[in-house]
Each structure stands twice: as C-alpha cells, then as structure tokens.
Design a protein around this motif. Structure first.
Motif, PDB file in Angstrom:
ATOM      1  N   PRO A   3      40.598  19.358  -1.902  1.00  0.00           N
ATOM      2  CA  PRO A   3      41.345  18.331  -2.659  1.00  0.00           C
ATOM      3  C   PRO A   3      42.860  18.437  -2.477  1.00  0.00           C
ATOM      4  N   LEU A   4      43.386  19.671  -2.336  1.00  0.00           N
ATOM      5  CA  LEU A   4      44.817  19.832  -2.097  1.00  0.00           C
ATOM      6  C   LEU A   4      45.198  19.288  -0.724  1.00  0.00           C
ATOM      7  N   ARG A   5      44.378  19.574   0.284  1.00  0.00           N
ATOM      8  CA  ARG A   5      44.689  19.068   1.622  1.00  0.00           C
ATOM      9  C   ARG A   5      44.658  17.538   1.661  1.00  0.00           C
ATOM     10  N   ARG A   6      43.762  16.949   0.877  1.00  0.00           N
ATOM     11  CA  ARG A   6      43.745  15.478   0.774  1.00  0.00           C
ATOM     12  C   ARG A   6      45.027  14.976   0.103  1.00  0.00           C
ATOM     13  N   GLN A   7      45.419  15.647  -0.975  1.00  0.00           N
ATOM     14  CA  GLN A   7      46.650  15.262  -1.665  1.00  0.00           C
ATOM     15  C   GLN A   7      47.865  15.384  -0.745  1.00  0.00           C
ATOM     16  N   LEU A   8      47.895  16.440   0.076  1.00  0.00           N
ATOM     17  CA  LEU A   8      49.011  16.639   1.000  1.00  0.00           C
ATOM     18  C   LEU A   8      49.093  15.507   2.023  1.00  0.00           C
ATOM     19  N   CYS A   9      47.942  15.026   2.477  1.00  0.00           N
ATOM     20  CA  CYS A   9      47.948  13.905   3.422  1.00  0.00           C
ATOM     21  C   CYS A   9      48.566  12.667   2.789  1.00  0.00           C
ATOM     22  N   VAL A  10      48.205  12.389   1.548  1.00  0.00           N
ATOM     23  CA  VAL A  10      48.765  11.228   0.826  1.00  0.00           C
ATOM     24  C   VAL A  10      50.256  11.416   0.610  1.00  0.00           C
TER      25      VAL A  10
END
Length: 446
Positions: free
Chosen positions: A140-147
């Motif tokens: 979930p953090l890596r997804r947030q970082l992409c956004v």
C-alpha cells in the motif's frame, strides 16, 4: 533526588575510584538510610549501572564493582572520527547550535501531529510492531508513492518499480554496490555529498567532480571529460542541491540526459530535498521516465531522522538485483515505519505538514540571505528556497579559523572541504538557514 540524578552521582563516584573493582557496594537499605533516596530510585540506579557494565549483581549477595571494562575511560570513537565535521554535527551535544547540519530543527517537526499518526497506525497495524516488513516494501505504501510522485514530479510508474529503503543513505549504498566496480569512473556534483563520495570510493570507483552552476551540472565540463573517458554513472542532486541550494533547469536536465544516452551511463537522481519545493519540481526522472534514471527520495529530512524510510524508483530490470542486495544487507525496512508513512500520505497529513514547512523555508531563506549580505557574505548560487546556502566572504580566503572560533561559541558549521572532490572549497561553508536568526548575525560580522 531523582533516579537519574542519583545514578549520575554514583557513576561519577565509581569513575573516581571510590570503590575498587570487585569490591561489594553498600546494600540498597544502607544507601536509602544514608543518602535519603527512595528505595525505588536506588534499585533503578543500581540496575542501570549493571546494564552499563559498571556493577555486577550477585543474587543473595548484593552488588559488586565490575572487574570488566565498565570503568575504563569513556572512549566512544577514534581521533579521526572526532575530527570529522559531519560526526560532530550528528553526535554534538544539545548545547551546540548545529548551523551547518542537513536537517530541520526539532521545533519545525510537528511532534504532536506525528504522535497522533503513530498512535493511529499502532491501533490499525498492531502486527507490524512485531513482524518483518516486506522485502520490496509495504505494497500500500508503494502504491501511495506512485500516486504522490506523479503529482509532485509527473513521473508515471508502477508499484513494482519502487523499492523502499532505510533512508536515502541506504538507497545510495545499494545503487553504488550494484553499479560501481573497482576502477569505474563516476560523475558526482562538485561540491557535493561528502558521504556519497566516500561510498563510491569504498566501492573502488574513481570519483570525478562536475562543477555546479546556477542551472545545474556544468555539461561542458562533462563533455570535455567524456571525450577521453568512459563513465559508469552520474550521481546528482536535482532539487535544492546539497550544499549550494540550487536547482536544475529543464534545459540543463535535457543536456545531461542526452550525454547519458550518447555515452551510455546512468543518472542516479538524489532528490532527498525535493519535498521542500512548493511547486512541481524539475527532475531528470520526469524527462526520462526512468529509462536511464534511478530516482531516490526520502522522508527522513522532512519528518524525522528516526523514521528512516527512503525509496528507489527505477526500471523493472534494476529492481530485482537491488531487492536482492537489500535482502542481503538489511532484509526489510521496519514494518511499522512503512505503515506510518502510508498512513500520513493516505490521509493528507504529510501534504499539510509540508505546506507549512515550505512556506517557512521561503521566509527563512530570504531573511538569512539578507542578514548575510548585510555583513558582506556572497553566494555564487542564490537559492529560491530549501535549507542550504553555500556562502563565502571576499575577505576570508580560508574559513578554517572562522569556523573554529564559532565552534568555541558552541556554533557548528560544515567547512567547504567536506564537500570537495578535487576543487579547493576552503573559502566556502554550508549554512542551514532554518537555524539562522538575528542573534547570530553578530557572529558573521567580518
């Protein structure tokens, strides 16, 4: 008398030799009676001295002065480390004003905001307090970082292209281990990150400094060197460069990437100070979309040095070998820290915190530059914001004596030599504007 005060008093008496190694200490009851200290405080002090190796506990017999190394002089480091200016800044005691450091003052970090987010994360993610984290990083953090990266840099990437790290320092270390072989020639900013220069040399790389201009790296110097040498990589700060505080221009970034394509080298973009920018920042990664660029970021500078969470964004082909190196060297970033960062990114807390920091930085940059200029100091590069000012005074060709005098007044600066590859930067120093104030102006009157 508090437990801490009593512990410190006992420690001093032990170091002074009041009791010999192997000698039995007064019993807890004797101390309580003689020193009028509470039973709890004596027990706590004795237990702490045992943990420090100064006393030994013998059940049923009492406490004895250790025969081991507990009473040896407190030599915490070697002479070479004591003389290192970065070590002084990192380990300097609380009475020092760390004017040359690379982090925000404690007062700028909203500790109550962080505490609330930590409590919220602990309630929702209790397992993370005990488990290993994901080797690649909390998904979930890596997804947030992409956004987040798409919004602030316009980089369009997938979670599979992101690897979390223990701060930007580990990110740079992993990339250096992967790319650099003994004898490889490597471009770095000149002046530049002293720790990075040492990391590359530790890997056996030959470090080549690229002079920094107001637009970014000096591409004419790069072309001149590339005419006779092969380069493996270029490690470069893009936003609020350390130590000059400058940024890259779009034209400069384009020229660097053209050279990278022509001469087949990678650009390692260290954007650790990028979140201090109040606008969408210019990056190599945006122009290249991570074909020849490895992008590095971190939350340590903006939030807390204790929450060591950084990240690498790069092509899919480089992610796997970097992940293997991470597994070998540290396994994973602490799971709780990753979940905490995810929490404050997802709920907008981080963005709100950074908006306040960004406005403060602009104000402090303007004020510090004005105060320094009033006293004759000059800057070849004038930062728009960020923490750093790379300053010199025309009447001081070498700042060594000036920096020593300030240290005697408990003010620590970083000398220009700490950022040198081959050029002589003795007349420069790095100043962190967030620590500068009107009361310091008198010390910079030359």
């Amino acid at each position: 008398m508090t437990s801490k005060t009593f512990h410190n008093e006992l420690e001093q008496r032990l170091k002074a030799g009041e009791w010999s190694p192997g000698q039995r200490m007064p019993s807890i009851r004797q101390v309580v009676s003689a020193a009028r200290v509470s039973y709890h405080n004596v027990v706590s002090a004795y237990a702490r001295l045992v943990s420090e190796g100064m006393l030994e506990a013998h059940p049923g017999r009492g406490y004895y002065v250790s025969r081991g190394s507990g009473l040896l002089p407190d030599v915490r480091t070697t002479e070479c480390m004591i003389s290192d200016p970065l070590f002084k800044l990192l380990q300097g005691e609380a009475h020092y004003l760390k004017l040359g450091c690379g982090w925000l003052p404690p007062a700028w970090r909203d500790s109550e905001l962080l505490a609330k987010a930590i409590r919220r994360t602990a309630r929702l993610e209790q397992r993370s307090l005990a488990d290993y984290g994901d080797v690649s990083g909390y998904l979930p953090l890596r997804r947030q970082l992409c956004v987040y990266l798409k919004r602030v840099t316009r980089i369009d990437i997938q979670p599979s292209q992101v690897l979390t790290t223990v701060g930007a320092t580990q990110a740079l270390d992993l990339v250096t281990r992967l790319l650099i072989q003994p004898g490889d020639h490597v471009f770095v900013d000149e002046p530049g990150n002293g720790n990075l220069i040492k990391l590359i040399r530790l890997a056996g790389g030959h470090v080549v400094g690229v002079p920094r201009t107001p637009d970014g790296p000096d591409t004419s110097e790069m072309e001149r060197y590339l005419a006779g040498h092969e380069i493996k990589a270029f490690f470069c700060n893009s936003t609020f460069h350390n130590p000059t505080g400058g940024n890259i221009s779009p034209g400069n970034a384009f020229k660097v990437l053209c050279l990278a394509a022509k001469h087949d080298f990678l650009v390692v973009e260290d954007d650790v100070y990028g979140d201090f920018s109040p606008v969408v920042r210019r990056t190599f990664a945006e122009l290249d979309n991570l074909e020849r660029v490895i992008y590095i970021g971190s939350f340590s500078k903006c939030l807390s040095a204790s929450l060591r969470v950084g990240y690498i964004a790069c092509s899919q082909t480089l992610i796997e070998p970097l992940t293997r190196l991470k597994l070998l060297t540290c396994v994973a970033v602490p799971a709780f820290c990753e979940r905490f960062i995810n929490t404050i990114l997802a709920d907008g807390t981080y963005v709100g915190h950074m908006k306040e920091v960004q406005q403060k930085l602009i104000m402090h940059q303007t004020q510090t530059q004005r105060l320094l200029r009033t006293n004759g100091w000059r800057f070849d590069i004038t930062p728009e914001s960020g923490m750093f000012i790379w300053a010199y005074h025309p009447d001081l060709p070498d700042l060594q004596c000036f920096i020593k005098k300030l240290e005697q007044k408990n003010i620590l600066l970083m000398p220009g030599s700490a950022f040198s590859v081959t050029l002589d930067h003795r007349r420069f120093t790095r100043i962190n504007c967030t620590y500068f104030s009107d009361t310091l102006e008198k010390h910079f009157s030359v």
